[in-house]
Design a protein around this motif. Structure first.
Motif, short mmCIF file in Angstrom:
data_model
loop_
_atom_site.label_atom_id
_atom_site.label_comp_id
_atom_site.label_asym_id
_atom_site.label_seq_id
_atom_site.Cartn_x
_atom_site.Cartn_y
_atom_site.Cartn_z
N LEU A 35 0.83 -1.21 0.00
CA LEU A 35 0.00 0.00 0.00
C LEU A 35 0.86 1.25 0.00
O LEU A 35 0.56 2.22 -0.71
CB LEU A 35 -0.94 0.00 1.21
N VAL A 36 1.93 1.25 0.80
CA VAL A 36 2.81 2.41 0.81
C VAL A 36 3.46 2.59 -0.55
O VAL A 36 3.64 3.71 -1.03
CB VAL A 36 3.87 2.29 1.93
N GLY A 37 3.80 1.48 -1.20
CA GLY A 37 4.38 1.56 -2.53
C GLY A 37 3.43 2.22 -3.51
O GLY A 37 3.82 3.08 -4.31
N LEU A 38 2.16 1.85 -3.46
CA LEU A 38 1.16 2.49 -4.32
C LEU A 38 0.97 3.95 -3.95
O LEU A 38 0.79 4.81 -4.81
CB LEU A 38 -0.17 1.73 -4.23
N GLU A 39 1.02 4.25 -2.67
CA GLU A 39 0.88 5.64 -2.21
C GLU A 39 2.01 6.51 -2.77
O GLU A 39 1.80 7.69 -3.06
CB GLU A 39 0.91 5.70 -0.67
N THR A 40 3.19 5.96 -2.89
CA THR A 40 4.32 6.75 -3.36
C THR A 40 4.35 6.87 -4.88
O THR A 40 5.20 7.57 -5.42
CB THR A 40 5.66 6.17 -2.89
N GLY A 41 3.42 6.18 -5.57
CA GLY A 41 3.31 6.36 -7.01
C GLY A 41 3.60 5.15 -7.85
O GLY A 41 3.61 5.25 -9.08
N ALA A 42 3.81 3.97 -7.24
CA ALA A 42 4.00 2.76 -8.04
C ALA A 42 2.70 2.43 -8.78
O ALA A 42 1.60 2.66 -8.28
CB ALA A 42 4.40 1.59 -7.14
N ASP A 43 2.84 1.90 -9.99
CA ASP A 43 1.67 1.56 -10.80
C ASP A 43 1.15 0.16 -10.53
O ASP A 43 -0.02 -0.13 -10.72
CB ASP A 43 2.02 1.68 -12.29
N ASP A 44 2.05 -0.71 -10.09
CA ASP A 44 1.67 -2.09 -9.84
C ASP A 44 2.72 -2.71 -8.92
O ASP A 44 3.75 -2.09 -8.65
CB ASP A 44 1.58 -2.87 -11.16
N TYR A 45 2.44 -3.91 -8.42
CA TYR A 45 3.40 -4.59 -7.56
C TYR A 45 3.30 -6.09 -7.79
O TYR A 45 2.27 -6.60 -8.23
CB TYR A 45 3.16 -4.27 -6.09
N VAL A 46 4.39 -6.78 -7.52
CA VAL A 46 4.42 -8.24 -7.55
C VAL A 46 5.09 -8.67 -6.25
O VAL A 46 6.12 -8.13 -5.86
CB VAL A 46 5.21 -8.77 -8.76
N THR A 47 4.50 -9.65 -5.57
CA THR A 47 5.03 -10.07 -4.27
C THR A 47 6.04 -11.19 -4.43
O THR A 47 5.92 -12.06 -5.29
CB THR A 47 3.90 -10.53 -3.34
N LYS A 48 7.07 -11.15 -3.58
CA LYS A 48 8.09 -12.20 -3.55
C LYS A 48 7.68 -13.32 -2.58
O LYS A 48 7.11 -13.01 -1.54
CB LYS A 48 9.42 -11.62 -3.09
N PRO A 49 7.99 -14.57 -2.86
CA PRO A 49 8.59 -15.04 -4.12
C PRO A 49 7.57 -14.96 -5.26
O PRO A 49 6.38 -15.22 -5.04
CB PRO A 49 8.97 -16.49 -3.83
N PHE A 50 8.01 -14.58 -6.44
CA PHE A 50 7.08 -14.34 -7.54
C PHE A 50 7.41 -15.24 -8.73
O PHE A 50 8.52 -15.76 -8.88
CB PHE A 50 7.12 -12.88 -7.97
N SER A 51 6.42 -15.40 -9.58
CA SER A 51 6.63 -16.10 -10.85
C SER A 51 7.19 -15.08 -11.85
O SER A 51 6.57 -14.04 -12.10
CB SER A 51 5.29 -16.63 -11.36
N PRO A 52 8.36 -15.35 -12.41
CA PRO A 52 8.90 -14.42 -13.41
C PRO A 52 7.94 -14.19 -14.57
O PRO A 52 7.88 -13.09 -15.13
CB PRO A 52 10.19 -15.12 -13.88
N ARG A 53 7.17 -15.22 -14.92
CA ARG A 53 6.20 -15.06 -16.02
C ARG A 53 5.10 -14.09 -15.61
O ARG A 53 4.65 -13.27 -16.42
CB ARG A 53 5.61 -16.41 -16.41
N GLU A 54 4.65 -14.17 -14.35
CA GLU A 54 3.64 -13.22 -13.88
C GLU A 54 4.18 -11.81 -13.93
O GLU A 54 3.48 -10.87 -14.36
CB GLU A 54 3.21 -13.54 -12.45
N LEU A 55 5.44 -11.63 -13.52
CA LEU A 55 6.04 -10.30 -13.57
C LEU A 55 6.08 -9.79 -15.01
O LEU A 55 5.75 -8.63 -15.28
CB LEU A 55 7.45 -10.33 -12.98
N ALA A 56 6.46 -10.66 -15.95
CA ALA A 56 6.52 -10.25 -17.35
C ALA A 56 5.13 -9.83 -17.85
O ALA A 56 5.00 -8.85 -18.59
CB ALA A 56 7.07 -11.39 -18.21
N LEU A 57 4.10 -10.55 -17.43
CA LEU A 57 2.73 -10.19 -17.83
C LEU A 57 2.31 -8.86 -17.22
O LEU A 57 1.66 -8.04 -17.88
CB LEU A 57 1.76 -11.30 -17.40
N ARG A 58 2.69 -8.62 -15.97
CA ARG A 58 2.36 -7.35 -15.33
C ARG A 58 3.07 -6.19 -16.03
O ARG A 58 2.49 -5.13 -16.24
CB ARG A 58 2.74 -7.39 -13.85
N VAL A 59 4.33 -6.40 -16.37
CA VAL A 59 5.09 -5.36 -17.07
C VAL A 59 4.43 -5.03 -18.40
O VAL A 59 4.23 -3.87 -18.76
CB VAL A 59 6.56 -5.81 -17.28
N ARG A 60 4.06 -6.06 -19.15
CA ARG A 60 3.41 -5.83 -20.45
C ARG A 60 2.08 -5.10 -20.27
O ARG A 60 1.75 -4.20 -21.05
CB ARG A 60 3.21 -7.18 -21.15
#
Length: 235
Positions: free
Chosen positions: A91-116
């Motif tokens: 939540l603090v990350g979003l408050e500071t202006g992040a557009d999205d987040y991925v939690t660790k441990p994460f799927s690299p494929r999920e991260l790639a989909l979020r980036v796209r």
């Protein structure tokens, strides 16, 4: 429209950075990696990327401070990497202006989909843009085609997600939406934390309301979600 681009990965763990870079490159992106926040800020200034993947835990200057400083001068989309279950960090990350987040441990494929997804949203020009591309409410003007918003003639500094939310609400005045509906209809998220919507509404209120503590435009519908209430004024 292509959703590939130049991505800056900021992570002090070389193994994580290597894995993330490999998956993003497979997805068609050009990837650059740096290991600390100060170097990241210099790289964004010298050669602005299309998106930043930013780890929350960095040596010296943490990801939250990096994001804050980025938002002082740049609207580059930011996807933040946070610890599993650390809702406060997200939540603090979003408050500071992040557009999205991925939690660790994460799927690299999920991260790639979020980036796209974030890149596509940041670059999108809706097919209805043309004559319907200017949305107005009193001193608030949203130019959908130019992806710009103004209040009282002053350009608003909005992230891609904030802009999408404001444009959507302006298109549907006086209609109440649940947080889950906004996640789905504004950002195409079939899954996600509804608190994301709460944070973006709070940030928008700070930018378009006379008194964010007593909002008159984006109002809370208790037990439901949010509704946009037009001012009825015209410039």
């Amino acid at each position: 429209m292509s959703a590939s681009g130049h991505v800056l990965v900021v992570d002090d763990d070389p193994t994580v950075a290597e894995v993330v870079a490999r998956y993003l490159e497979r997805d068609g992106h050009r990837v650059e990696c740096v290991a600390d926040g100060r170097q990241a800020l210099r790289r964004v200034l010298d050669r602005p990327p299309d998106l930043v993947v930013l780890d929350l835990m960095l040596p010296g200057m943490d990801g939250l401070e990096v994001c804050r400083r980025l938002r002082e001068t740049s609207l580059v989309p930011v996807v933040m990497l946070t610890a599993l279950g650390a809702e406060t960090d997200r939540l603090v990350g979003l408050e500071t202006g992040a557009d999205d987040y991925v939690t660790k441990p994460f799927s690299p494929r999920e991260l790639a989909l979020r980036v796209r997804s974030v890149l596509r949203r940041a670059r999108a020009v809706p097919p209805s843009a043309g004559n319907a591309g200017i949305l107005r409410d009193g001193d608030l003007v949203v130019d959908v085609a130019a992806h710009e918003a103004f209040r009282g003639g002053v350009r608003l500094t909005l992230t891609a997600r904030e802009f999408d939310l404001l444009a959507f609400l302006l298109r549907h005045p006086r209609r109440a939406f649940t947080r889950d509906e906004l996640l789905d209809r504004v950002w195409d998220w079939s899954f996600g934390d509804s608190s994301t919507v709460t944070v973006h509404v709070r940030r928008l209120r700070e930018k378009i309301e006379d008194d964010p503590a007593a909002p008159g435009r984006i109002v809370t519908v208790w037990g439901v979600g949010y509704r946009y209430e037009p001012t009825g004024e015209r410039p």
